[in-house]
Scaffold this motif. Sequence first.
Motif, PDB file in Angstrom:
ATOM      1  N   ARG A 139     -10.868  65.581   6.523  1.00 37.92           N
ATOM      2  CA  ARG A 139     -12.104  66.205   6.066  1.00 37.92           C
ATOM      3  C   ARG A 139     -11.955  66.645   4.614  1.00 37.92           C
ATOM      4  N   ARG A 140     -13.080  66.964   4.016  1.00 32.97           N
ATOM      5  CA  ARG A 140     -13.062  67.440   2.636  1.00 32.97           C
ATOM      6  C   ARG A 140     -12.261  68.734   2.535  1.00 32.97           C
ATOM      7  N   MET A 141     -11.632  68.940   1.381  1.00 30.89           N
ATOM      8  CA  MET A 141     -10.936  70.195   1.136  1.00 30.89           C
ATOM      9  C   MET A 141     -11.947  71.332   1.012  1.00 30.89           C
ATOM     10  N   SER A 142     -11.613  72.464   1.569  1.00 25.57           N
ATOM     11  CA  SER A 142     -12.427  73.658   1.377  1.00 25.57           C
ATOM     12  C   SER A 142     -12.209  74.188  -0.034  1.00 25.57           C
ATOM     13  N   ARG A 143     -13.038  75.129  -0.463  1.00 26.97           N
ATOM     14  CA  ARG A 143     -12.870  75.704  -1.796  1.00 26.97           C
ATOM     15  C   ARG A 143     -11.493  76.358  -1.941  1.00 26.97           C
ATOM     16  N   GLU A 144     -11.050  77.041  -0.890  1.00 26.56           N
ATOM     17  CA  GLU A 144      -9.732  77.683  -0.942  1.00 26.56           C
ATOM     18  C   GLU A 144      -8.623  76.632  -1.068  1.00 26.56           C
ATOM     19  N   GLN A 145      -8.762  75.521  -0.351  1.00 21.91           N
ATOM     20  CA  GLN A 145      -7.753  74.464  -0.456  1.00 21.91           C
ATOM     21  C   GLN A 145      -7.744  73.826  -1.839  1.00 21.91           C
ATOM     22  N   VAL A 146      -8.914  73.645  -2.424  1.00 19.24           N
ATOM     23  CA  VAL A 146      -8.986  73.108  -3.783  1.00 19.24           C
ATOM     24  C   VAL A 146      -8.216  73.997  -4.746  1.00 19.24           C
ATOM     25  N   LEU A 147      -8.405  75.291  -4.644  1.00 19.62           N
ATOM     26  CA  LEU A 147      -7.730  76.220  -5.553  1.00 19.62           C
ATOM     27  C   LEU A 147      -6.220  76.220  -5.350  1.00 19.62           C
ATOM     28  N   ASP A 148      -5.767  75.907  -4.145  1.00 18.14           N
ATOM     29  CA  ASP A 148      -4.329  75.849  -3.868  1.00 18.14           C
ATOM     30  C   ASP A 148      -3.732  74.495  -4.253  1.00 18.14           C
ATOM     31  N   VAL A 149      -4.464  73.404  -3.979  1.00 17.33           N
ATOM     32  CA  VAL A 149      -3.914  72.055  -4.079  1.00 17.33           C
ATOM     33  C   VAL A 149      -4.015  71.476  -5.481  1.00 17.33           C
ATOM     34  N   PRO A 181      -4.097  72.596  -8.653  1.00 15.63           N
ATOM     35  CA  PRO A 181      -3.112  72.935  -9.697  1.00 15.63           C
ATOM     36  C   PRO A 181      -1.756  72.268  -9.490  1.00 15.63           C
ATOM     37  N   VAL A 182      -1.433  71.908  -8.256  1.00 18.27           N
ATOM     38  CA  VAL A 182      -0.169  71.222  -7.966  1.00 18.27           C
ATOM     39  C   VAL A 182      -0.340  69.712  -8.079  1.00 18.27           C
ATOM     40  N   TYR A 183      -1.554  69.255  -7.860  1.00 17.95           N
ATOM     41  CA  TYR A 183      -1.847  67.820  -7.858  1.00 17.95           C
ATOM     42  C   TYR A 183      -1.589  67.180  -9.221  1.00 17.95           C
ATOM     43  N   HIS A 184      -1.983  67.857 -10.305  1.00 17.29           N
ATOM     44  CA  HIS A 184      -1.791  67.267 -11.634  1.00 17.29           C
ATOM     45  C   HIS A 184      -1.532  68.375 -12.652  1.00 17.29           C
ATOM     46  N   PRO A 185      -0.592  68.152 -13.603  1.00 14.99           N
ATOM     47  CA  PRO A 185      -0.238  69.193 -14.586  1.00 14.99           C
ATOM     48  C   PRO A 185      -1.413  69.686 -15.423  1.00 14.99           C
ATOM     49  N   VAL A 186      -2.435  68.873 -15.603  1.00 16.35           N
ATOM     50  CA  VAL A 186      -3.548  69.278 -16.447  1.00 16.35           C
ATOM     51  C   VAL A 186      -4.288  70.484 -15.865  1.00 16.35           C
ATOM     52  N   TRP A 187      -4.147  70.687 -14.553  1.00 15.19           N
ATOM     53  CA  TRP A 187      -4.801  71.808 -13.895  1.00 15.19           C
ATOM     54  C   TRP A 187      -3.856  72.964 -13.596  1.00 15.19           C
ATOM     55  N   ALA A 188      -2.610  72.858 -13.986  1.00  8.45           N
ATOM     56  CA  ALA A 188      -1.595  73.836 -13.567  1.00  8.45           C
ATOM     57  C   ALA A 188      -1.955  75.265 -13.946  1.00  8.45           C
ATOM     58  N   ASP A 189      -2.518  75.459 -15.133  1.00  9.43           N
ATOM     59  CA  ASP A 189      -2.843  76.813 -15.601  1.00  9.43           C
ATOM     60  C   ASP A 189      -4.342  77.057 -15.667  1.00  9.43           C
ATOM     61  N   ALA A 190      -5.105  76.235 -14.982  1.00  9.85           N
ATOM     62  CA  ALA A 190      -6.566  76.358 -15.064  1.00  9.85           C
ATOM     63  C   ALA A 190      -7.062  77.609 -14.359  1.00  9.85           C
ATOM     64  N   ASP A 191      -8.091  78.198 -14.918  1.00  6.47           N
ATOM     65  CA  ASP A 191      -8.715  79.371 -14.311  1.00  6.47           C
ATOM     66  C   ASP A 191      -9.365  78.963 -12.983  1.00  6.47           C
ATOM     67  N   PRO A 192      -9.185  79.758 -11.935  1.00  8.98           N
ATOM     68  CA  PRO A 192      -9.793  79.414 -10.644  1.00  8.98           C
ATOM     69  C   PRO A 192     -11.306  79.210 -10.723  1.00  8.98           C
ATOM     70  N   GLU A 193     -11.981  79.970 -11.574  1.00  9.91           N
ATOM     71  CA  GLU A 193     -13.430  79.790 -11.707  1.00  9.91           C
ATOM     72  C   GLU A 193     -13.760  78.416 -12.299  1.00  9.91           C
ATOM     73  N   LEU A 194     -12.921  77.950 -13.217  1.00 10.28           N
ATOM     74  CA  LEU A 194     -13.127  76.619 -13.794  1.00 10.28           C
ATOM     75  C   LEU A 194     -12.932  75.546 -12.738  1.00 10.28           C
ATOM     76  N   LEU A 195     -11.903  75.710 -11.903  1.00  7.79           N
ATOM     77  CA  LEU A 195     -11.661  74.753 -10.825  1.00  7.79           C
ATOM     78  C   LEU A 195     -12.824  74.745  -9.831  1.00  7.79           C
ATOM     79  N   ALA A 196     -13.317  75.925  -9.492  1.00  7.88           N
ATOM     80  CA  ALA A 196     -14.431  76.012  -8.557  1.00  7.88           C
ATOM     81  C   ALA A 196     -15.669  75.338  -9.143  1.00  7.88           C
ATOM     82  N   HIS A 197     -15.899  75.550 -10.435  1.00  2.00           N
ATOM     83  CA  HIS A 197     -17.035  74.924 -11.112  1.00  2.00           C
ATOM     84  C   HIS A 197     -16.892  73.398 -11.099  1.00  2.00           C
TER      85      HIS A 197
END
Length: 256
Positions: free
Chosen positions: A179-189, A191-207
């Motif tokens: 199933r699709r990742m939940s918002r919480e899973q996106v915020l956890d997964v 940043p680990v998936y690719h270095p470009v997101w490692a330090d991204a703000d959670p609000e930016l990821l959610a957006h």
Amino acid sequence: MMTWLDFDERDDHYLGLSGAHVVATPALLTLRDNLADVLQARAMMCVHGDAGLGKTLSVNAALRALAPADVCRVQFRARPTPRDIRHVLFDALGCSGAPPARPIEFDALLKHVLAERPRVLVCDEAQWLSRECFEFWRHLWDDRRTDIAIVFVGGGDCYRVLRREPMLSSRVYVWQEFRRMSREQVLDVIPVYHPVWADADPELLAHADVHAGHGNFRAWAKLTAHVVTALDRLGQPRPDAAVLQWVFSRLGGHDA
């Protein structure tokens, strides 16, 4: 037709995205446990769910750890017939000589090869299979001489066809839906998936998830590839709202 030897870990990631990592998501960890049980039982498994959710990547990653030398992976891009499957398996299993002309002889040859040692047959894009094709796989598996586990990986059509045929569904040992990742899973997964997101703000990821990612790994891979391009061109170390807006404009659609 593709076999296991045609793929390495880079091929698992959509677009061959450089720097992408296989993340131990709950779905992948569950799949690894399920596959271990299926291999031990020499059984059948159905991995199903919408496109882009990481089914194939997870199966490949788990089998590289569990049975790297035993996997025969086949894939179809159109609706095959049992004859097509016979010929694909003939090539994928490295059978010598010319393919037999008669189905009964062809099946006997395949069964002989599949009895020589343990095999894990992975049928990807199984949503293309008809009832007759699933019956052919069952025919191979039911033979007492063959030493095989079968993993079907596909979309909802694969699940529906198997479920409405008692002779088939009764032989599937494990069913696992992605199933699709939940918002919480996106915020956890992510940043680990690719270095470009490692330090991204959670609000930016959610957006980014709301407008382009949608909890879908393939969508996130495409989004990430565009972000990497933007950062390279701008000389920026990390994405921001302006970078995302540029990416959304490239992706098109209503959300852009």
